[in-house]
Design an enzyme around this catalytic site. Structure first.
Site, PDB file in Angstrom:
ATOM      1  CB  SER A  11    -119.549  62.803   7.858  1.00 25.97           C
ATOM      2  OG  SER A  11    -120.750  61.860   7.867  1.00 25.97           O
ATOM      3  CB  SER A  41    -123.328  64.774   8.249  1.00 26.49           C
ATOM      4  OG  SER A  41    -122.527  64.597   9.163  1.00 26.49           O
ATOM      5  CE  LYS A  86    -121.176  67.438  10.758  1.00 26.88           C
ATOM      6  NZ  LYS A  86    -121.038  65.707  10.965  1.00 26.88           N
TER       7      LYS A  86
END
Length: 469
Positions: free
Chosen positions: A180, A156, A80
């Site tokens: 997330s 996220s 990420k």
């Protein structure tokens, strides 16, 4: 070699040992899949193909000599774009971050992957600074759901979830400050674990403080356990990192759930309106746990709605992470982020400490709850994936993403391990997730119960083809 993209990391490694395929073949297949899905799903901010193939060739030579490097040698992985990856900009979904900065350091979890021979194929999308439960940003646009391109992948860590679901690497590193990794795992039909806080070290420290966790996003619990055996060790750069775990998580997977005391809370005592299809799928999986020998009791933890305290902590963190920006840079921010930063900057130290008091009391109550129950089971989310490009479902009446994530963010406040396990789909074919929660430091129980669900067939292990195939 497209079939290689449908294999777990455990299976890939077994094939390397047996000479059935090579790290170069697996890496090429993952890169091809990433390129195929990117136009429609938008899971990546960048691919690092040249570096990936160079690392894969080095891995292939080690396997040829019978000298693999660590536990993940040659496995394609993604990271990420919140976590530092040496040699690649980490822009955190923001136009306000200068890509010309010095990118010469790995985050602790990334460093452990590098030490164990993993192959980095790219950085995945995130909302700006990971601030919300869906993945869209002014920098990289909207990330879409692998099962329906009109829906959100969640967030996220939405790019990581979409990449894993669609075969662009069997493993990804995500971050979780309020759900997330679990939110997009539920929406995209994969497995994800938010470990006990401090189990996976984090550097630089998150502006969201001790709400923020790093966790594995994988196709099943066995891969997550393997990844935790790599990343779940202390790093001197994180002062809050825990001591090494007492043993390997992979060794504890096969204990099953027989005799475990499981609390099943379908709606947090009626506080949450759960869609019937979600409720039914989760209940069916809970019944399977009972069939496997768990002692299941339908009961609810004492979770007095903590959302305002969470908002105080979360919005303050957002204000902190953006406080260095000038007026022109602030104009570049996601409007929703700009709004919560303004609110967060108005809180006083007393407001923040009052929220910490709420958090500590919630942690105490959950600690007492786990004196009686080994595991808590809830839906991961009360809904399935909604329209892409919005923070909340249209017509829901929610103002912020926390309105539709009531099962996830409380366990960031308590720092407990929590995982999302795919347990079915709704009538539109959209995945449904079940959440497993254990007491702090009992990540092994979460992984063990999740693995039992996979082994029994109660957890979904479906594979998706790339967009347009």
């Amino acid at each position: 070699m497209t079939e290689l993209t449908e294999l777990t990391a455990v299976r890939l490694l077994d094939g390397y040992r047996k000479g059935e395929w090579s790290p170069v073949e697996a890496t090429r297949a993952a890169l091809e899949r990433a390129e195929a899905i990117q136009p429609e799903v938008n899971a990546f901010v960048r691919l690092t193909a040249e570096d990936a193939l160079a690392r894969a060739r080095e891995s292939e030579e080690r396997w040829r000599r019978g000298e693999p490097q660590g536990l993940l040698d040659g496995v394609p992985v993604t990271v990420k774009d919140i976590l530092l990856l040496r040699g690649a900009p980490t822009l955190r979904g923001s136009k306000a971050v200068d890509p010309a900065g010095r990118w010469d350091e790995d985050a602790p979890s990334v460093a452990r992957l590098r030490e164990h021979g993993a192959v980095f194929i790219g950085k995945t999308t995130t909302p700006e600074y990971g601030w919300k439960g869906v993945t869209d940003s002014p920098l990289s646009g909207v990330t879409r759901n692998p099962y329906d391109r009109s829906r959100t992948a969640g967030g996220s860590s939405g790019g990581s979830a979409a990449a894993v679901a669609l075969g662009a690497g069997p493993m990804s590193l995500g971050t979780d400050g309020g759900g997330s990794v679990r939110i997009p795992a539920s929406f995209c039909g994969i497995f994800a674990l938010k470990p006990t806080y401090g189990r996976v070290p984090l550097y630089p420290a998150s502006a969201f403080g001790t709400l923020a966790h790093v966790g594995p996003m994988t196709r099943d619990a066995a891969d997550a356990a393997l990844l935790m055996d790599v990343i779940g060790h202390p790093d001197s750069r994180d002062w809050s990192a825990l001591a090494p775990p007492p043993g390997a998580y992979t060794d504890g997977l096969t204990g099953g759930v027989h005799g475990l005391r499981v609390a099943y809370s379908p709606s947090l005592g009626g506080q949450v309106a759960v869609r019937p299809e979600v409720a039914s799928a989760v209940r069916h999986a809970v019944e399977r746990l009972a069939e496997l020998g768990a002692y299941v009791t339908e009961t609810d933890p004492d979770l007095t709605e903590p959302v305002e305290a969470f908002h105080t902590l979360w919005f303050s963190g957002a204000a902190r992470v953006t406080e260095h920006l000038g007026p022109k840079q602030r104009e570049l921010l996601d409007p929703g982020l700009r709004e919560i930063c303004t609110r967060g900057a108005r809180y006083s130290a007393l407001d923040y400490l009052a929220a910490v008091d709420v958090r500590m009391d919630l942690g105490r109550r959950m600690g007492r709850f786990h004196d009686t129950y080994d595991l808590l089971v809830t839906p991961t989310l009360p809904i399935t994936a909604f329209e892409a490009g919005v923070e909340v479902p249209k017509g829901s009446g929610h103002r912020r993403w926390t309105g539709w994530t009531p099962f996830t963010y409380p366990f960031n406040m308590t720092q407990q391990p929590a995982a999302s396990v795919p347990v079915g789909a709704d009538r539109d074919g959209l995945p449904i997730g079940l959440q497993l929660v254990a007491a702090r430091h009992r990540d092994d129980l979460v992984l063990r119960a999740a693995h039992a669900l996979y082994e029994s067939g109660a957890a979904s292990a479906g594979r998706l083809r790339p967009a347009g195939s």
